[in-house]
Design a protein around this motif. Structure first.
Motif, mmCIF file in Angstrom:
data_model
loop_
_atom_site.group_PDB
_atom_site.id
_atom_site.type_symbol
_atom_site.label_atom_id
_atom_site.label_comp_id
_atom_site.label_asym_id
_atom_site.label_seq_id
_atom_site.Cartn_x
_atom_site.Cartn_y
_atom_site.Cartn_z
ATOM 1 N N VAL A 121 46.410 39.457 25.342
ATOM 2 C CA VAL A 121 46.670 40.323 26.490
ATOM 3 C C VAL A 121 45.591 41.400 26.610
ATOM 4 O O VAL A 121 45.178 41.756 27.715
ATOM 5 C CB VAL A 121 48.079 40.952 26.390
ATOM 6 N N GLY A 122 45.094 41.871 25.459
ATOM 7 C CA GLY A 122 44.023 42.863 25.474
ATOM 8 C C GLY A 122 42.780 42.325 26.169
ATOM 9 O O GLY A 122 42.124 43.041 26.929
ATOM 10 N N VAL A 123 42.473 41.050 25.910
ATOM 11 C CA VAL A 123 41.321 40.429 26.569
ATOM 12 C C VAL A 123 41.603 40.294 28.078
ATOM 13 O O VAL A 123 40.765 40.649 28.910
ATOM 14 C CB VAL A 123 41.012 39.047 25.952
ATOM 15 N N ILE A 124 42.809 39.822 28.427
ATOM 16 C CA ILE A 124 43.164 39.668 29.845
ATOM 17 C C ILE A 124 43.097 41.020 30.556
ATOM 18 O O ILE A 124 42.583 41.131 31.669
ATOM 19 C CB ILE A 124 44.586 39.082 29.979
ATOM 20 N N ARG A 125 43.597 42.047 29.863
ATOM 21 C CA ARG A 125 43.647 43.363 30.503
ATOM 22 C C ARG A 125 42.271 43.934 30.786
ATOM 23 O O ARG A 125 42.140 44.815 31.628
ATOM 24 C CB ARG A 125 44.416 44.339 29.615
ATOM 25 N N SER A 126 41.257 43.452 30.057
ATOM 26 C CA SER A 126 39.934 43.981 30.325
ATOM 27 C C SER A 126 39.473 43.575 31.735
ATOM 28 O O SER A 126 38.516 44.110 32.255
ATOM 29 C CB SER A 126 38.940 43.507 29.261
ATOM 30 N N PHE A 127 40.184 42.623 32.338
ATOM 31 C CA PHE A 127 39.854 42.243 33.711
ATOM 32 C C PHE A 127 40.588 43.112 34.733
ATOM 33 O O PHE A 127 40.228 43.156 35.894
ATOM 34 C CB PHE A 127 40.231 40.782 33.984
ATOM 35 N N PHE A 128 41.683 43.727 34.302
ATOM 36 C CA PHE A 128 42.516 44.475 35.242
ATOM 37 C C PHE A 128 42.528 45.957 34.906
ATOM 38 O O PHE A 128 43.383 46.426 34.186
ATOM 39 C CB PHE A 128 43.960 43.961 35.202
#
Lengths: 393, 81
Positions: A121-128
């Motif tokens: 999720v930390g990686v995904i959140r770097s997009f948002f």
């Protein structure tokens, strides 16, 4: 300068005056060399242990960690049984034995799942980033905006301590009030920690149900608040602020994949470091209930036939302030002893989504009436979820 | 130099203030570190997530605690400007 200057001569062995001095100088020299060697060794170890800076290196490390993770995860039930039975000498069928095994199995399992998912999720959140989410939501129509806001609430990095600036920033950029609320309700309630814990302890069905109903509550509650036209119940100075411009946001730089993996690792360290104690405490309470509360004891007070238990659970949840990490293990144990799923889900949502500290924070920007509406609408939605699941599950 | 830490008193804001203080000390720069806790003041910088770091009136980071080296970089950058 061969010893001519006593200051220069002091630390080295070049101009000894006596044998003792020479010996001491020699020892000091040796110590210095040892120290330098030890430092060099420590540095080599640190370099070997430090995460590689380049992307292939990082991916390799990630892969290795994943393999170790997977193997360890497979071994957990065996380890817990072995530790309880052979190391501690407890009977697995006894109360204490079953509590201890429960604790020894669930704690590492949940923490491992948490670490993995928080990284992802930390990686995904770097997009948002919140800024990007705001751009996506600005000027959206109501119904669609509410849905999008709730969904984005689950992936946008959010901390309740920045709820106020976020709220103001959204309104400022022209995001409708109801849509902003959808975001603010979903962000803390439907988060990766809650979903991972529910999955780890109660299975994917309950996790999916929680996620779906949590999103639905956020969408509908936000929509209702928007329909009620509560804009004038935002504090006056906020309304004045809205007339101002929304310029001056920080420049957005595009992140590389290596940086995104870093963000994931950072999130893992940060979040797991913060919630692990909650998880351990929650599982300890859960383990106690697991071993010591008789089966079905809660059926009469938290079972599906006790309709009043749903509103009671919601009301009880408001003053309780805990994050998902602490509440899910308790929920797990309650369910096991005969509490109804709807009642328990309602309790959990109420504990996480409705809290007094949050009301105090929001009071800075909202008039009391809007806060009351917020609690009423969200509480009503949670109540409905509780009744619905008790009726159909 | 003026360094402002934006945040309504959360744990991360305190951490950021500490990092900023250390950066300033290690660089030997004369700087005043101010904690900005009033929402109205924070909103002037249009941040959506705290903590925020402002060096000489310019927003450098928001929503995270930058590393010591990063903060040193910001300070040096502001010095050069």
């Amino acid at each position: 300068m061969q010893g001519s200057d006593p200051k220069d001569a002091a630390p080295c062995a070049c101009a000894p005056k006596t044998v003792r001095e020479a010996r001491e100088a020699l020892r000091a020299e040796r110590e210095k060399v040892h120290k330098a060697q030890a430092e060099a060794r420590a540095q080599r170890v640190a370099e070997a242990l430090a995460p590689p800076a380049n992307l292939p290196g990082k991916l390799g490390l990630l892969f290795a960690v994943l393999i170790i993770w997977w193997n360890l995860y497979q071994m957990l039930p065996g380890i817990a049984r072995f530790a309880t039975q052979s190391l501690l000498g407890l009977d697995l069928a006894s109360r204490l034995g079953s509590s201890v095994e429960f604790f020894l199995y669930d704690t590492p399992k949940v923490l491992m799942l948490l670490a993995l998912v928080v990284f992802g999720v930390g990686v995904i959140r770097s997009f948002f980033t919140p800024e990007r989410t705001r751009r996506l939501l600005a000027g959206k129509s109501e119904a669609l905006g509410n849905m999008l806001a709730a969904l984005l609430g689950t992936v946008t990095p959010f901390c309740s301590c920045s709820a106020v600036p976020l709220f103001l920033g959204f309104l400022n950029a022209g995001v409708p009030l109801g849509v902003t609320f959808s975001f603010l309700i979903a962000a803390p309630m439907v988060n990766e920690i809650a979903v991972v814990l529910l999955y780890g302890l109660l299975g994917w069905k309950v996790a999916a149900l929680y996620m779906a109903t949590g999103l639905a509550v956020a969408m509908v509650a936000g929509f209702v608040i928007g329909r009620l036209k509560m804009e004038r119940h935002v504090e006056d100075w906020v309304q004045a602020l809205r007339a101002g411009d929304a310029q001056g946001a920080q420049p957005q730089e595009e992140l590389s994949w290596a940086e995104r993996l870093n963000a994931g690792a950072h999130a893992t360290r940060d979040i797991v470091g913060k919630v692990w104690l909650w998880v351990v405490l929650g599982i300890a309470v859960g383990a106690g209930i697991h071993g010591y509360v008789p089966e079905g004891m809660l059926a009469s007070i938290m079972g599906r036939d006790a309709w009043w238990s749903v509103p009671a659970a919601v009301l009880l949840g408001i003053p309780m302030y805990s994050n998902a990490a602490g509440i899910v293990p308790v929920v797990h144990a309650l369910l096991e002893k005969g509490a109804a799923l709807g009642t328990v889900l309602a309790f959990m949502m109420s504990v996480i989504a409705l809290s007094l500290p949050e009301a105090v924070i929001l009071r800075k920007v909202l008039k009391p009436r809007l806060i009351a509406v917020f609690f009423g609408v969200v509480g009503g939605g949670i109540l409905l979820v509780g009744f619905l699941f008790n009726a159909i599950w | 130099m003026k360094i402002e830490v934006l945040g309504m008193g959360c744990a991360k804001c305190k951490k950021l203030a500490a990092v900023a203080a250390q950066a300033v000390q290690e660089l030997g720069v004369e700087a005043e570190i101010v904690k900005v806790e009033a929402v109205k003041e924070i909103m002037k910088y249009n941040v959506l997530s705290t903590p925020g770091l402002v060096v000489d009136g310019q927003l450098k980071a928001a929503g995270r605690v930058p590393s010591l080296d990063e903060v040193k970089g910001f300070v040096k950058q502001a010095q050069g400007a």
